[in-house]
Design a protein around this motif. Structure first.
Motif, PDB file in Angstrom:
ATOM      1  N   PRO A   1       0.813  -1.215   0.000  1.00  0.00           N
ATOM      2  CA  PRO A   1       0.000   0.000   0.000  1.00  0.00           C
ATOM      3  C   PRO A   1       0.849   1.268   0.000  1.00  0.00           C
ATOM      4  CG  PRO A   1       0.022  -0.966   2.182  1.00  0.00           C
ATOM      5  CD  PRO A   1       0.771  -1.912   1.290  1.00  0.00           C
ATOM      6  N   ILE A   2       0.223   2.376  -0.410  1.00  0.00           N
ATOM      7  CA  ILE A   2       0.852   3.697  -0.440  1.00  0.00           C
ATOM      8  C   ILE A   2       0.032   4.654   0.419  1.00  0.00           C
ATOM      9  CG2 ILE A   2       1.427   5.670  -1.907  1.00  0.00           C
ATOM     10  CD1 ILE A   2       1.995   3.723  -4.164  1.00  0.00           C
ATOM     11  N   VAL A   3       0.727   5.451   1.232  1.00  0.00           N
ATOM     12  CA  VAL A   3       0.102   6.332   2.212  1.00  0.00           C
ATOM     13  C   VAL A   3       0.337   7.795   1.819  1.00  0.00           C
ATOM     14  CG1 VAL A   3       0.110   7.025   4.649  1.00  0.00           C
ATOM     15  CG2 VAL A   3       0.467   4.631   4.033  1.00  0.00           C
TER      16      VAL A   3
ATOM     17  N   ARG B   1       8.912   4.398   2.483  1.00  0.00           N
ATOM     18  CA  ARG B   1       9.881   4.985   1.560  1.00  0.00           C
ATOM     19  C   ARG B   1       9.159   5.949   0.609  1.00  0.00           C
ATOM     20  NH1 ARG B   1      11.892   0.450  -0.703  1.00  0.00           N
ATOM     21  NH2 ARG B   1      10.185   0.449  -2.185  1.00  0.00           N
ATOM     22  N   ARG B   2       9.780   7.096   0.353  1.00  0.00           N
ATOM     23  CA  ARG B   2       9.178   8.095  -0.530  1.00  0.00           C
ATOM     24  C   ARG B   2       8.855   7.479  -1.887  1.00  0.00           C
ATOM     25  NH1 ARG B   2      12.038  13.779  -2.084  1.00  0.00           N
ATOM     26  NH2 ARG B   2      12.346  13.844   0.172  1.00  0.00           N
TER      27      ARG B   2
ATOM     28  N   TYR C   1       4.123   7.884   0.267  1.00  0.00           N
ATOM     29  CA  TYR C   1       5.104   6.951   0.808  1.00  0.00           C
ATOM     30  C   TYR C   1       4.523   5.535   0.747  1.00  0.00           C
ATOM     31  CZ  TYR C   1       8.433  10.381   2.584  1.00  0.00           C
ATOM     32  OH  TYR C   1       9.392  11.359   2.671  1.00  0.00           O
ATOM     33  N   ASN C   2       5.360   4.573   0.309  1.00  0.00           N
ATOM     34  CA  ASN C   2       4.901   3.181   0.335  1.00  0.00           C
ATOM     35  C   ASN C   2       5.462   2.479   1.557  1.00  0.00           C
ATOM     36  OD1 ASN C   2       7.350   1.475  -0.484  1.00  0.00           O
ATOM     37  ND2 ASN C   2       7.278   2.928  -2.181  1.00  0.00           N
ATOM     38  N   ILE C   3       4.693   1.538   2.072  1.00  0.00           N
ATOM     39  CA  ILE C   3       5.089   0.810   3.276  1.00  0.00           C
ATOM     40  C   ILE C   3       6.017  -0.322   2.850  1.00  0.00           C
ATOM     41  CG2 ILE C   3       4.320  -0.277   5.395  1.00  0.00           C
ATOM     42  CD1 ILE C   3       1.593   0.911   5.015  1.00  0.00           C
TER      43      ILE C   3
ATOM     44  N   PHE D   1      -4.949   6.311   2.545  1.00  0.00           N
ATOM     45  CA  PHE D   1      -4.211   5.488   1.591  1.00  0.00           C
ATOM     46  C   PHE D   1      -4.488   5.923   0.152  1.00  0.00           C
ATOM     47  CE2 PHE D   1      -4.649   3.023   5.430  1.00  0.00           C
ATOM     48  CZ  PHE D   1      -3.392   2.466   5.589  1.00  0.00           C
ATOM     49  N   ALA D   2      -3.417   6.212  -0.573  1.00  0.00           N
ATOM     50  CA  ALA D   2      -3.536   6.530  -1.999  1.00  0.00           C
ATOM     51  C   ALA D   2      -3.771   5.275  -2.809  1.00  0.00           C
ATOM     52  CB  ALA D   2      -2.276   7.233  -2.492  1.00  0.00           C
ATOM     53  N   ARG D   3      -3.262   4.153  -2.312  1.00  0.00           N
ATOM     54  CA  ARG D   3      -3.473   2.856  -2.944  1.00  0.00           C
ATOM     55  C   ARG D   3      -3.352   1.790  -1.887  1.00  0.00           C
ATOM     56  NH1 ARG D   3       1.133   0.498  -6.670  1.00  0.00           N
ATOM     57  NH2 ARG D   3       1.900  -0.180  -4.640  1.00  0.00           N
TER      58      ARG D   3
END
Length: 445
Positions: A165-167, A273-274, A282-284, A311-313
């Protein structure tokens, strides 16, 4: 001018293959079905769209095999590495990219090349003649996958792959989280603070593991069976292997000091991480998952610092297919039963963005040589590129063949200078030899 090379699939492998062939002076038609025909993971019709991660992993070309592969692709004038370098993000010793800017720049470079024609539309059967590269990746369309299975006379091997996922960065609680790369790795302050870290106490960790194990997960359909690639395991699969597995894997607390409480050692740490140049996403790291969407939101918000995360994704799981290349492909990456067809990328049984692009680089150069009436052998197995192609086209055991990242275990043994032992001496010996031998290959390519 020679007849064009046709390349099916404008992912990382197909894009690199098209660039290499065109740079050699051979016209290319690059066929891409997206966005008219979509996939589970892709969002756009851009070339070289990255879907699983934004990282090309270690950029160390002395002590790391994938870093050596980076070096070889740069030495060969690779488009993928050039655009990755142009759009890289701070990530300690890793090479991470702004994925949208990266794919847009690859698309722009290929569109502008006078010898490249990008042709929209799906190729749903294997062509009868010509000079073709099939670089459709792990999400090959159903129709083309059926044609490949019919030709090879065997069911395609498969494994399940997962996406993390991406935050949205603004929703991370920086009163709890802090910025730091593991072991403060990086040459600049920006690189040394490239990751956001969310600390966990033992109680936090136990509650997280309990919620993770109990969460609703995507189940395989009836009759669907495949394994996972060990380098991209869903976190819940890792947790099922033992409660401390994650704490010794992607959630390991080593090399990090909580800026808010330096005296207290975290029991576990979740790193982010960016994901883009703006620093808004940022992705987890390492959090690939097969949890259902609702469960992901509930479980991930148990992580200290992500309690209000947006969450963006969300993560997901999809089926990846690949060839049993040791039985089907020759060392020029040609299908033995139809030598006018080459395969490149992850569908050949390599794993990872860089490895996939490297096989595209090799296929593009080999196809261009053929178009010009030459035969180009692969690089020596002492190089990173050569080690990979030798592994997938005959070095691996066909009965147990599974996707493989580049690693020094694929290289022939090497004697370190002065007979010294240990990785600190042996790994530089591998990469020094690889650079010499790859340069020798380039001189004849």
């Amino acid at each position: 001018m020679s007849a064009p090379i046709h390349i099916v699939g404008a992912g990382l492998a197909g894009s690199e293959a098209a660039w290499q062939a065109a740079q050699a002076g051979v016209p290319v038609v690059l066929h891409e079905m997206r966005p008219a025909v979509g996939t589970f993971a892709h969002r756009t019709g851009d070339c070289a769209e990255m879907v699983c991660s934004n990282s090309f992993r270690s950029d160390d070309d002395v002590m790391n095999a994938v870093g050596q592969l980076h070096w070889e692709m740069r030495a060969a004038g690779g488009l993928i590495m050039a655009m990755a370098d142009r759009h890289k993000l701070p990530a300690g010793g890793a090479l991470a990219v702004d994925r949208d800017a990266f794919s847009a720049s690859v698309t722009e470079a290929l569109t502008a090349h006078p010898l490249v024609t990008i042709q929209p539309g799906e190729i749903n059967e294997l062509p009868e003649g010509g000079n073709w590269i099939i670089a459709t990746g792990p999400l090959t369309s159903d129709a083309l996958a059926a044609a490949i299975r019919a030709e090879t006379g065997t069911e395609a091997l498969a494994f399940f792959d997962a996406i993390a996922p991406i935050v949205h960065a603004e929703t991370i609680d920086m009163d709890i989280a802090w910025r730091q790369s593991r072991y403060d790795k990086g040459e600049t302050e920006e690189e040394r603070t490239a990751y956001i870290n969310c600390p966990m106490t033992r109680a936090d960790y136990d509650r997280f593991i309990d919620a993770l194990l109990a969460a609703d997960k995507t189940e395989f359909r009836e009759g669907e069976s495949a394994g996972y690639f060990d380098g991209c395991l869903p976190i819940e699969v890792m947790a099922e292997r033992g409660r401390d597995t994650l704490r010794h894997g992607p959630m390991k607390p080593v090399g990090l000091t909580n800026a808010h409480n330096p005296a207290e050692k975290p029991y576990a740490v979740v790193q982010l991480r960016r994901d883009n140049a703006l620093g808004t996403l940022y992705n987890i790291v390492g959090f690939q998952t097969k949890m259902k969407y609702g469960a992901q939101t509930e479980v991930f918000r148990r992580i200290p610092g992500l309690q209000n995360a947006s969450f963006a994704r969300l993560g997901g799981i999809h089926r990846n297919s690949f060839l049993n290349s040791p039985t089907l492909l020759d060392d020029r990456m040609r299908l033995r039963s139809r030598p006018h067809l080459r395969f490149a990328g992850q569908v050949t049984g390599v794993e990872g963005y860089v490895e996939s692009a490297a096989m595209g680089l090799l296929a593009g150069r080999m196809a261009a040589a053929q178009a010009q009436g030459r035969d180009l052998p692969p690089p020596a197995g002492t190089t990173a590129t050569g080690a990979l192609v030798h592994h997938i086209t005959g070095g691996a055991d066909a009965k147990t063949f599974q996707p493989m990242n580049v690693n020094f275990g694929l290289f022939p043994p090497v004697e370190a200078k002065g007979g010294r032992r240990g990785r600190a001496a042996r790994y530089p010996a591998y990469t020094e030899r690889a650079k010499q031998d790859f340069n020798a290959w380039l001189a004849q390519a």
